[in-house]
Design a protein around this motif. Structure first.
Motif, PDB file in Angstrom:
ATOM      1  N   UNK A   7       0.817  -1.211   0.000  1.00 51.33           N
ATOM      2  CA  UNK A   7       0.000   0.000   0.000  1.00 51.33           C
ATOM      3  C   UNK A   7       0.852   1.264   0.000  1.00 51.33           C
ATOM      4  N   UNK A   8       1.908   1.294   0.816  1.00 47.29           N
ATOM      5  CA  UNK A   8       2.756   2.488   0.881  1.00 47.29           C
ATOM      6  C   UNK A   8       3.455   2.736  -0.457  1.00 47.29           C
ATOM      7  N   UNK A   9       3.911   1.673  -1.081  1.00 47.52           N
ATOM      8  CA  UNK A   9       4.597   1.811  -2.369  1.00 47.52           C
ATOM      9  C   UNK A   9       3.620   2.282  -3.438  1.00 47.52           C
ATOM     10  N   UNK A  10       2.428   1.699  -3.468  1.00 45.52           N
ATOM     11  CA  UNK A  10       1.443   2.098  -4.479  1.00 45.52           C
ATOM     12  C   UNK A  10       1.021   3.555  -4.306  1.00 45.52           C
ATOM     13  N   UNK A  11       0.806   3.965  -3.071  1.00 41.42           N
ATOM     14  CA  UNK A  11       0.443   5.367  -2.840  1.00 41.42           C
ATOM     15  C   UNK A  11       1.540   6.305  -3.333  1.00 41.42           C
ATOM     16  N   UNK A  12       2.795   5.916  -3.078  1.00 41.42           N
ATOM     17  CA  UNK A  12       3.919   6.738  -3.534  1.00 41.42           C
ATOM     18  C   UNK A  12       3.992   6.767  -5.054  1.00 41.42           C
ATOM     19  N   UNK A  13       3.694   5.647  -5.698  1.00 33.80           N
ATOM     20  CA  UNK A  13       3.708   5.592  -7.163  1.00 33.80           C
ATOM     21  C   UNK A  13       2.622   6.491  -7.757  1.00 33.80           C
ATOM     22  N   UNK A  14       1.422   6.433  -7.184  1.00 30.52           N
ATOM     23  CA  UNK A  14       0.328   7.272  -7.678  1.00 30.52           C
ATOM     24  C   UNK A  14       0.692   8.745  -7.544  1.00 30.52           C
ATOM     25  N   UNK A  15       1.254   9.101  -6.392  1.00 24.52           N
ATOM     26  CA  UNK A  15       1.664  10.492  -6.177  1.00 24.52           C
ATOM     27  C   UNK A  15       2.786  10.880  -7.135  1.00 24.52           C
ATOM     28  N   UNK A  16       3.754   9.991  -7.323  1.00 22.66           N
ATOM     29  CA  UNK A  16       4.889  10.292  -8.196  1.00 22.66           C
ATOM     30  C   UNK A  16       4.434  10.574  -9.623  1.00 22.66           C
ATOM     31  N   UNK A  17       3.656   9.664 -10.188  1.00 21.78           N
ATOM     32  CA  UNK A  17       3.221   9.858 -11.572  1.00 21.78           C
ATOM     33  C   UNK A  17       2.342  11.105 -11.701  1.00 21.78           C
ATOM     34  N   UNK A  18       1.489  11.339 -10.713  1.00 26.49           N
ATOM     35  CA  UNK A  18       0.662  12.539 -10.753  1.00 26.49           C
ATOM     36  C   UNK A  18       1.488  13.809 -10.683  1.00 26.49           C
ATOM     37  N   UNK A  19       2.537  13.801  -9.858  1.00 28.90           N
ATOM     38  CA  UNK A  19       3.414  14.973  -9.735  1.00 28.90           C
ATOM     39  C   UNK A  19       4.153  15.264 -11.031  1.00 28.90           C
ATOM     40  N   UNK A  20       4.419  14.211 -11.792  1.00 31.44           N
ATOM     41  CA  UNK A  20       5.140  14.368 -13.056  1.00 31.44           C
ATOM     42  C   UNK A  20       4.206  14.619 -14.237  1.00 31.44           C
ATOM     43  N   UNK A  21       2.907  14.743 -13.964  1.00 34.08           N
ATOM     44  CA  UNK A  21       1.955  14.993 -15.037  1.00 34.08           C
ATOM     45  C   UNK A  21       1.559  13.757 -15.814  1.00 34.08           C
ATOM     46  N   UNK A  22       1.966  12.589 -15.332  1.00 37.49           N
ATOM     47  CA  UNK A  22       1.632  11.328 -16.002  1.00 37.49           C
ATOM     48  C   UNK A  22       0.389  10.733 -15.354  1.00 37.49           C
ATOM     49  N   UNK A  23      -0.745  11.405 -15.537  1.00 41.58           N
ATOM     50  CA  UNK A  23      -1.957  11.004 -14.839  1.00 41.58           C
ATOM     51  C   UNK A  23      -2.477   9.652 -15.328  1.00 41.58           C
TER      52      UNK A  23
END
Length: 300
Positions: A170-186
């Protein structure tokens, strides 16, 4: 096995004249370590950490792996000011643990100038056999989130998490979702969100919500907001700020009123955003309502 940071040798700080005092005469090292560090403030500065380190030197505890790990944890909270110190402490550890390595990565991640160093350190640590765990990848992805230029590197971190079987955490997935969103890769952010529909928490929902709002896709953000099984202040704040930043001022103000009507605690960011929207629309009455809200929650 030790890491070599030749530019940052560990210099033991001298014992200050106002060194921390210990109330217990016990000689148990674990107790002494806990008591020494417990006297630090909740958010210690680098000078506080150096003072505690000096006291541990006096007690003969500074060379233990437990002490080094705790000092690294404190240094991570004080980064980026404590980055050089954290490097030196880590270099002094024989056979460093994942906990120690994670906290050094966290230090790198909190310093924009050292974000790439987090990735280089991780690669080096892996080659030398330092273990990784589910806490390693959120810190690495945090380092990659500081700029879109690290999108490729973050995708490589994602691939490595998959290889280690940690992408379902869960922690890794949440970080991945945030990472891609921060980079504009929605699209990539949404793909990760959809992969585990039965294993989500409010952080998961907030991460995809923020990604849509940041990319200006407020209709999609509305759908996510309506579907959320649970919302917190961050959920409401993300929507209100998203509306206002994307020029949908009336909806932002309506949602602000709805939030206060439900008795939810507003934060400073929400109040500033709502005031900005009211000023842009020339709504004096709404500005007065926000002012009354500020008084009710006792903001300074």
């Amino acid at each position: 096995m030790r890491f070599e940071f030749s530019l940052f040798p560990l210099r033991v700080p001298p014992r200050p004249s106002h060194a921390l005092s210990l109330s217990s005469p016990t000689l148990d090292p674990h107790h002494l370590l806990r008591e020494t560090l417990s006297q630090l403030p909740t958010q210690p500065s680098l000078s506080h950490i150096l003072q505690a380190h000096a006291r541990l030197v006096v007690l003969g505890l500074a060379s233990s792996r437990a002490a080094a790990a705790r000092l690294l944890l404190l240094a991570a909270a004080a980064a980026p000011a404590a980055l050089a110190y954290a490097r030196a402490v880590f270099a002094s550890i024989d056979r460093p643990t994942a906990f120690a390595a994670n906290n050094l990565i966290r230090c790198f991640a909190r310093s924009r100038a050292a974000s790439r160093e987090a990735l280089a350190f991780y690669s080096r640590a892996r080659r030398l056999g330092v273990p990784s765990n589910n806490y390693t990848f959120p810190f690495l992805l945090q380092a990659c989130s500081v700029a879109p230029a690290l999108l490729r590197e973050g995708a490589q971190v994602h691939a490595h998490a998959v290889r280690l079987g940690l992408d379902g955490d869960l922690y890794v997935r949440n970080a991945l979702i945030h990472f891609y969103g921060s980079c504009g890769e929605i699209t990539s952010s949404r793909r990760v969100f959809d992969e585990w529909p039965r294993s989500r928490d409010v952080v998961t929902w907030n991460a995809i919500l923020a990604g849509y709002a940041r990319s200006g896709r407020m209709s999609a953000a509305e759908e996510v907001f309506d579907e959320m099984p649970q919302r917190d202040v961050i959920s409401w704040s993300t929507m209100i700020v998203g509306y206002v930043q994307n020029g949908i001022l009336e909806k932002g103000l309506r949602l602000f009123r709805e939030m206060t009507r439900r008795g939810l605690m507003v934060n400073e960011a929400i109040l500033v955003t709502a005031l900005s929207a009211s000023a842009q629309l020339g709504l004096l009455e709404n500005g007065q309502f926000i002012h009354d809200t500020v008084r009710k929650v006792n903001f300074p």
